[in-house]
Write a protein that holds these residues in place. Sequence first.
Motif, PDB file in Angstrom:
ATOM      1  N   VAL A   1       1.768  21.314  73.672  1.00 33.20           N
ATOM      2  CA  VAL A   1       3.021  20.590  73.427  1.00 33.20           C
ATOM      3  C   VAL A   1       3.398  19.749  74.636  1.00 33.20           C
ATOM      4  O   VAL A   1       3.826  18.589  74.521  1.00 33.20           O
ATOM      5  CB  VAL A   1       4.145  21.584  73.064  1.00 33.20           C
ATOM      6  CG1 VAL A   1       5.499  20.882  73.028  1.00 33.20           C
ATOM      7  CG2 VAL A   1       3.851  22.235  71.722  1.00 33.20           C
ATOM      8  N   ILE A   2       3.239  20.341  75.837  1.00 35.35           N
ATOM      9  CA  ILE A   2       3.573  19.597  77.066  1.00 35.35           C
ATOM     10  C   ILE A   2       2.704  18.349  77.179  1.00 35.35           C
ATOM     11  O   ILE A   2       3.194  17.242  77.469  1.00 35.35           O
ATOM     12  CB  ILE A   2       3.406  20.513  78.281  1.00 35.35           C
ATOM     13  CG1 ILE A   2       4.460  21.622  78.264  1.00 35.35           C
ATOM     14  CG2 ILE A   2       3.513  19.707  79.580  1.00 35.35           C
ATOM     15  CD1 ILE A   2       4.270  22.659  79.353  1.00 35.35           C
ATOM     16  N   ALA A   3       1.385  18.525  76.992  1.00 38.22           N
ATOM     17  CA  ALA A   3       0.483  17.375  77.120  1.00 38.22           C
ATOM     18  C   ALA A   3       0.799  16.308  76.071  1.00 38.22           C
ATOM     19  O   ALA A   3       0.819  15.098  76.369  1.00 38.22           O
ATOM     20  CB  ALA A   3      -0.966  17.845  76.987  1.00 38.22           C
ATOM     21  N   ILE A   4       1.064  16.723  74.830  1.00 39.93           N
ATOM     22  CA  ILE A   4       1.354  15.766  73.766  1.00 39.93           C
ATOM     23  C   ILE A   4       2.667  15.037  74.029  1.00 39.93           C
ATOM     24  O   ILE A   4       2.763  13.806  73.868  1.00 39.93           O
ATOM     25  CB  ILE A   4       1.386  16.496  72.410  1.00 39.93           C
ATOM     26  CG1 ILE A   4      -0.021  17.003  72.057  1.00 39.93           C
ATOM     27  CG2 ILE A   4       1.916  15.576  71.314  1.00 39.93           C
ATOM     28  CD1 ILE A   4      -0.044  17.887  70.829  1.00 39.93           C
ATOM     29  N   GLN A   5       3.679  15.765  74.476  1.00 40.51           N
ATOM     30  CA  GLN A   5       4.959  15.135  74.760  1.00 40.51           C
ATOM     31  C   GLN A   5       4.859  14.150  75.920  1.00 40.51           C
ATOM     32  O   GLN A   5       5.470  13.063  75.888  1.00 40.51           O
ATOM     33  CB  GLN A   5       6.014  16.210  75.066  1.00 40.51           C
ATOM     34  CG  GLN A   5       6.416  17.050  73.860  1.00 40.51           C
ATOM     35  CD  GLN A   5       7.092  16.195  72.794  1.00 40.51           C
ATOM     36  OE1 GLN A   5       7.798  15.233  73.090  1.00 40.51           O
ATOM     37  NE2 GLN A   5       6.852  16.540  71.527  1.00 40.51           N
ATOM     38  N   ALA A   6       4.100  14.508  76.939  1.00 35.75           N
ATOM     39  CA  ALA A   6       3.931  13.585  78.062  1.00 35.75           C
ATOM     40  C   ALA A   6       3.263  12.294  77.610  1.00 35.75           C
ATOM     41  O   ALA A   6       3.669  11.187  77.990  1.00 35.75           O
ATOM     42  CB  ALA A   6       3.124  14.257  79.173  1.00 35.75           C
ATOM     43  N   GLU A   7       2.231  12.419  76.784  1.00 34.54           N
ATOM     44  CA  GLU A   7       1.561  11.220  76.288  1.00 34.54           C
ATOM     45  C   GLU A   7       2.467  10.455  75.330  1.00 34.54           C
ATOM     46  O   GLU A   7       2.475   9.208  75.330  1.00 34.54           O
ATOM     47  CB  GLU A   7       0.258  11.625  75.602  1.00 34.54           C
ATOM     48  CG  GLU A   7      -0.607  10.454  75.150  1.00 34.54           C
ATOM     49  CD  GLU A   7      -1.122   9.648  76.325  1.00 34.54           C
ATOM     50  OE1 GLU A   7      -1.438   8.457  76.127  1.00 34.54           O
ATOM     51  OE2 GLU A   7      -1.204  10.209  77.443  1.00 34.54           O
ATOM     52  N   ALA A   8       3.266  11.164  74.522  1.00 36.35           N
ATOM     53  CA  ALA A   8       4.155  10.486  73.575  1.00 36.35           C
ATOM     54  C   ALA A   8       5.224   9.683  74.304  1.00 36.35           C
ATOM     55  O   ALA A   8       5.576   8.569  73.891  1.00 36.35           O
ATOM     56  CB  ALA A   8       4.787  11.518  72.653  1.00 36.35           C
TER      57      ALA A   8
ATOM     58  N   ARG B   1       4.958   8.336  77.202  1.00 42.43           N
ATOM     59  CA  ARG B   1       4.309   7.158  77.768  1.00 42.43           C
ATOM     60  C   ARG B   1       4.121   6.089  76.693  1.00 42.43           C
ATOM     61  O   ARG B   1       4.282   4.884  76.957  1.00 42.43           O
ATOM     62  CB  ARG B   1       2.963   7.559  78.363  1.00 42.43           C
ATOM     63  CG  ARG B   1       2.206   6.401  79.028  1.00 42.43           C
ATOM     64  CD  ARG B   1       0.837   6.877  79.503  1.00 42.43           C
ATOM     65  NE  ARG B   1       0.134   5.796  80.148  1.00 42.43           N
ATOM     66  CZ  ARG B   1       0.192   5.495  81.435  1.00 42.43           C
ATOM     67  NH1 ARG B   1       0.941   6.251  82.223  1.00 42.43           N
ATOM     68  NH2 ARG B   1      -0.462   4.478  81.938  1.00 42.43           N
ATOM     69  N   VAL B   2       3.783   6.523  75.461  1.00 38.06           N
ATOM     70  CA  VAL B   2       3.578   5.547  74.389  1.00 38.06           C
ATOM     71  C   VAL B   2       4.905   4.941  73.931  1.00 38.06           C
ATOM     72  O   VAL B   2       5.009   3.731  73.685  1.00 38.06           O
ATOM     73  CB  VAL B   2       2.840   6.229  73.210  1.00 38.06           C
ATOM     74  CG1 VAL B   2       2.776   5.289  72.010  1.00 38.06           C
ATOM     75  CG2 VAL B   2       1.435   6.638  73.632  1.00 38.06           C
ATOM     76  N   ARG B   3       5.966   5.771  73.837  1.00 37.29           N
ATOM     77  CA  ARG B   3       7.256   5.279  73.362  1.00 37.29           C
ATOM     78  C   ARG B   3       7.938   4.358  74.377  1.00 37.29           C
ATOM     79  O   ARG B   3       8.696   3.474  73.995  1.00 37.29           O
ATOM     80  CB  ARG B   3       8.183   6.473  73.063  1.00 37.29           C
ATOM     81  CG  ARG B   3       7.823   7.232  71.797  1.00 37.29           C
ATOM     82  CD  ARG B   3       8.995   8.076  71.325  1.00 37.29           C
ATOM     83  NE  ARG B   3       9.403   9.009  72.358  1.00 37.29           N
ATOM     84  CZ  ARG B   3       8.999  10.279  72.456  1.00 37.29           C
ATOM     85  NH1 ARG B   3       8.144  10.746  71.554  1.00 37.29           N
ATOM     86  NH2 ARG B   3       9.429  11.068  73.422  1.00 37.29           N
ATOM     87  N   ASP B   4       7.660   4.594  75.660  1.00 39.93           N
ATOM     88  CA  ASP B   4       8.338   3.806  76.685  1.00 39.93           C
ATOM     89  C   ASP B   4       7.303   3.232  77.649  1.00 39.93           C
ATOM     90  O   ASP B   4       7.209   3.642  78.804  1.00 39.93           O
ATOM     91  CB  ASP B   4       9.349   4.669  77.424  1.00 39.93           C
ATOM     92  CG  ASP B   4      10.269   3.835  78.317  1.00 39.93           C
ATOM     93  OD1 ASP B   4      10.201   2.579  78.224  1.00 39.93           O
ATOM     94  OD2 ASP B   4      11.019   4.438  79.100  1.00 39.93           O
ATOM     95  N   PRO B   5       6.498   2.275  77.196  1.00 42.78           N
ATOM     96  CA  PRO B   5       5.447   1.730  78.077  1.00 42.78           C
ATOM     97  C   PRO B   5       6.009   0.935  79.245  1.00 42.78           C
ATOM     98  O   PRO B   5       5.299   0.680  80.227  1.00 42.78           O
ATOM     99  CB  PRO B   5       4.628   0.844  77.136  1.00 42.78           C
ATOM    100  CG  PRO B   5       5.584   0.465  76.046  1.00 42.78           C
ATOM    101  CD  PRO B   5       6.497   1.629  75.863  1.00 42.78           C
ATOM    102  N   ALA B   6       7.289   0.534  79.157  1.00 44.98           N
ATOM    103  CA  ALA B   6       7.881  -0.266  80.237  1.00 44.98           C
ATOM    104  C   ALA B   6       8.545   0.606  81.295  1.00 44.98           C
ATOM    105  O   ALA B   6       9.285   0.098  82.129  1.00 44.98           O
ATOM    106  CB  ALA B   6       8.904  -1.240  79.653  1.00 44.98           C
TER     107      ALA B   6
ATOM    108  N   THR C   1       7.406   6.931  87.180  1.00 44.78           N
ATOM    109  CA  THR C   1       7.605   7.776  86.008  1.00 44.78           C
ATOM    110  C   THR C   1       6.315   7.922  85.213  1.00 44.78           C
ATOM    111  O   THR C   1       5.953   9.030  84.764  1.00 44.78           O
ATOM    112  CB  THR C   1       8.694   7.187  85.119  1.00 44.78           C
ATOM    113  OG1 THR C   1       9.911   7.081  85.865  1.00 44.78           O
ATOM    114  CG2 THR C   1       8.928   8.065  83.890  1.00 44.78           C
ATOM    115  N   LEU C   2       5.596   6.807  85.034  1.00 45.04           N
ATOM    116  CA  LEU C   2       4.327   6.869  84.321  1.00 45.04           C
ATOM    117  C   LEU C   2       3.315   7.735  85.064  1.00 45.04           C
ATOM    118  O   LEU C   2       2.549   8.505  84.451  1.00 45.04           O
ATOM    119  CB  LEU C   2       3.777   5.454  84.120  1.00 45.04           C
ATOM    120  CG  LEU C   2       4.622   4.523  83.235  1.00 45.04           C
ATOM    121  CD1 LEU C   2       3.991   3.134  83.177  1.00 45.04           C
ATOM    122  CD2 LEU C   2       4.764   5.111  81.825  1.00 45.04           C
ATOM    123  N   ALA C   3       3.309   7.607  86.402  1.00 40.41           N
ATOM    124  CA  ALA C   3       2.391   8.438  87.190  1.00 40.41           C
ATOM    125  C   ALA C   3       2.741   9.916  87.052  1.00 40.41           C
ATOM    126  O   ALA C   3       1.848  10.779  86.964  1.00 40.41           O
ATOM    127  CB  ALA C   3       2.436   8.015  88.663  1.00 40.41           C
TER     128      ALA C   3
END
Length: 383
Positions: free
Chosen positions: A200-207, A209-214, A219-221
Amino acid sequence: MNRFANPVVRQWGWLAATAVLTILTFAIVLHTLQSDTGLSNRQALGLALAQGLALLIAVRVPHAAWAISAGATALCSVWVDAGLWVDPMFNSHLAVLALIAFGTAPRIAAGYWCVSLVLAVGLTVALRPLDAVAGSIELAVLAGLALVAGGASRALLETRRTLRRQRDAVDRERERGALLEERARIARELHDVVAHHMSVIAIQAEAIRVRDPAAAPPTLAGLDTIRDSAVTALGEMRRILGVLRSGETGLLPQPALTDIDALIDSVRAAGTPVDCAVTGDPAGLPPGLGLSAYRIVQEASSNALRHAPGAPLRIAIDIAPERIRIRIDNEIRRDAGTAPGTGQGLPGMRERVTLLGGTFHAGPDASGAFRVAVSLPIGEPKP
């Protein structure tokens, strides 16, 4: 539990049985000699004492026991002119032979049978009794039966002891199998629970990043660090599960002090400034020592992240020919939040260092920083 399985109980039981047999033999022989022969009370007492003593020491000192019993039996035959053997002495001598066979090997027991026949021949030559042939045959048969009975009792007892040891070994293996099965069950449950949350943690972190690419680069790092840490933790959980299932170790290479740069990078990615200085060649360290040094730095860094997040961390590693010194300083920030820990970090490091024959110190220094100082010998630890 059978109380007679206790060695102390068995020993005392054997002593008690021997003492009772000795007393009964002494009383029976004494009474029979006094009532059925013309021996004086002193002669009867001496012969009864000799047979009782022979029975008492037959298992521990078989040679002396046979000599005492055989001598007393022959002496009684000389004193009492009633044939080759006097019944109470002959019967007690058979009991001595049985106990001797119980405490000795079969070939030694056969030797006692032979010397007993020699004794019969000697008495026949000296006394020339009318029942010489019948008495000799009687001795050969009954002495052989007594020795066989004693040897069979010894074999039976040894077989029971062997079976008891085998049963205990089977019980231990059964308990070990149950323990391994329980460990495997716990490992599966632990893997299911932790793997779910880490996924869940890994999926949420990737999600995110996808929802807020800007989002800002820091934060992205940070999201990348969270995702990578979760994936790494999942891999470690699978490795540990495999170890618990198979009972084997070494499925993946263990880290060493040469991997310290990757560890420092992960600490920095968590937002903690790290100043690390390594002097000497970590590649030349023994594998076990390099692994221990890495784990010490890893645990100290984890403690710093939990208890003083964001506070600067200074790591100094000095590798000398005879000793490696590690010093980790972490500033104590009163305004920094702390995360709860298991409380096993410092004791675990101290135990690891002690096993390696090194020295360990952890606590605040004069400047107010929390310091972990470790010194590990290179080579065999000195007592």
